[in-house]
Design an enzyme around this catalytic site. Structure first.
Site, short mmCIF file in Angstrom:
data_model
loop_
_atom_site.label_atom_id
_atom_site.label_comp_id
_atom_site.label_asym_id
_atom_site.label_seq_id
_atom_site.Cartn_x
_atom_site.Cartn_y
_atom_site.Cartn_z
N ASP A 151 0.85 -1.19 0.00
CA ASP A 151 0.00 0.00 0.00
C ASP A 151 0.89 1.24 0.00
OD1 ASP A 151 0.86 -0.80 2.60
OD2 ASP A 151 -0.51 0.65 3.52
N GLU A 152 0.30 2.36 -0.41
CA GLU A 152 0.93 3.68 -0.27
C GLU A 152 2.40 3.70 -0.71
OE1 GLU A 152 -0.14 4.57 3.86
OE2 GLU A 152 -2.01 5.46 3.18
#
Length: 480
Positions: A151-152
């Site tokens: 993620d991210e």
């Protein structure tokens, strides 16, 4: 409005160990409680608390010792005896701060100033990720599922090598992301063919169905859609799930939250906020087409937003929220019945930790209750206007301004009164903080107590201490 209960699949609780890692005895108590609350598995994010060996030893935490191999095995054994699966979560692309902060690893960053993102062009990066995974898998002899994060992935495509790669026709940041994740997933499947791979979905949300199809990820990974907001957009979430499903990824997961997602420094959670998040997820589960095969839901409890941010709510204050979220999932609503199941199980009068009076002397079903109570008390004192805005009160501003302090010309009568107020507040706060620290070190390492105090307590008492000290100096100048 009532939804059907959470359809099927596993209910996982996320243990985020990258801040406030519970002592292993407390972890055991939590697992006992989780099993009583109907949890089917643990999603364990060890980060720097894992006992890495060899060239990875430098990844181990220094603020407190990492868990020992025996401790990690004991947690798995207890979870297994309760019928709970343990799924390790190991970041393999973004949020690798705990790895890339170390000087010997600097060269593996995508860009120098972003400590979280791995450079996808360096062979050393995939090698490093696979070595971390190998050590984790080896210490989880029964592992069937791995979560590879992803993620991210901030600043992806901004590094020099990425810019060169992106200059070739047809090369996009989306492909850059997908090719790294696919490479990691294939390497995992090659090493451990029986392992199911989960990953966070956010980097794929904007991608077209065709891009996803072409990536070769279908059949390799199960995306986990996360949304922790109380006003989650049901239609958008449903259509995202449908998109992944049409791209050939029909095995999907949801991720909600019971703590650690309100703000980066929240210290006491609101149960209602997290229950609302679960009510929205129930609507999503009820609205997806039959083709979407929901594998389960991970109820996340973040301890930090990332490795380099402050502590979020500690586990004890969030247990009423967790219990309430689990009851919401099994009832399809947060009915009176669901609420009374929570209060009964935990022996409290309210599902909101700020209002929970004890209803039973028995502490066994609420491990860490005393720490939860002390946190709530101290937090409400620290947030009271009288203390938080002490320097703005009429007497301090009127008779003990910076101007007065500098010139040491003051009205002794009034400032002695200010001093008396400040001292009373300080004494109360220090007494509460001491009680809390004492309780905290029973459940957490000393470093966690220290960090909590420095984050929440010290900044509020510093002005009171300064004023008391300045008054002492001024009084000495003016009173015989």
């Amino acid at each position: 409005m009532k939804s059907p209960p959470w359809p099927k699949g596993k209910k996982l609780v996320h243990l985020d160990l990258k801040g406030a890692p519970p002592r292993v005895e407390y972890l055991h108590k939590l697992i006992e409680l989780f099993s009583q609350l109907g949890v089917d598995g643990l999603l364990v994010e060890y980060e720097d608390m894992f006992p890495y060996e060899g060239e990875l030893k430098l990844l181990q935490a220094t603020a407190q010792p990492a868990y020992s191999r025996e401790e990690i095995l004991s947690v798995q054994e207890l979870a297994r005896s309760k019928g709970m699966e343990v799924i390790p979560l190991v970041q393999t692309f973004g949020h690798m701060e705990f790895v890339l902060k170390h000087r010997p690893m600097w060269s593996l960053r995508e860009v120098a100033e972003c400590v979280g993102t791995l450079n996808p062009h360096q062979e050393g990066g995939v090698r490093l990720v696979m070595e971390i995974l190998r050590q984790v898998v080896e210490l989880h002899p029964d592992v069937n599922t791995l979560h590879i994060g992803a993620d991210e992935v901030y600043m992806l495509g901004e590094g020099e090598e990425s810019k060169l790669w992106l200059a070739s026709p047809g090369h996009t940041v989306e492909q850059l992301f997908l090719s790294h994740v696919t490479k990691v997933a294939r390497a995992i499947k090659q090493a451990w063919p029986h392992i199911t791979i989960i990953m966070w979905d956010d980097m794929m949300r904007g991608m077209s169905q065709d891009t996803l199809k072409a990536s070769g990820l279908a059949g390799l990974v199960q995306p986990m859609l996360w949304d922790y907001t109380p006003n989650l957009d049901v239609d958008t979430t449903v259509s995202l799930l449908e998109k992944y499903c049409s791209a050939g990824m029909s095995d999907l997961w949801a991720a909600s939250s019971f703590k650690g997602s309100t703000s980066v420094y929240t210290c006491v959670p609101s149960t209602q906020r997290h229950v609302d998040n679960h009510l929205e997820w129930l609507k999503v589960a009820a609205s997806v087409s039959a083709g979407v095969n929901l594998q389960g839901i991970a109820i996340t409890g973040w301890q930090r937003y990332d490795h380099l941010s402050v502590l979020c709510e500690l586990m004890p204050v969030a247990l009423p929220s967790l219990a309430a979220c689990l009851q919401t999932l099994s009832h399809g609503q947060f009915s009176t019945e669901a609420q009374s199941k929570v209060t009964e199980k935990l022996g409290v009068s309210s599902v909101e930790v700020e209002a929970m009076e004890r209803t039973s002397a028995d502490d066994s079903l609420f491990p860490g209750r005393r720490l939860a109570e002390l946190t709530v008390e101290l937090n409400s004192l620290l947030n009271s206007e009288d203390i938080r805005f002490f320097e703005n009160n009429m007497f301090v501003r009127g008779w003990f301004s910076p101007y007065h302090r500098q010139r040491k010309m003051v009205s002794p009568l009034i400032i002695m009164q200010i001093h008396s107020h400040a001292s009373t507040y300080l004494a109360t706060l220090q007494q509460k903080a001491e009680a809390m620290r004492e309780e905290m070190v029973r459940l957490y390492p000393e470093s966690t107590a220290q960090e909590w105090i420095e984050e929440h307590f010290s900044p509020i008492v510093a002005p009171l201490q300064r004023i008391s000290e300045d008054i002492r100096v001024c009084v000495a100048e003016m009173v015989p």
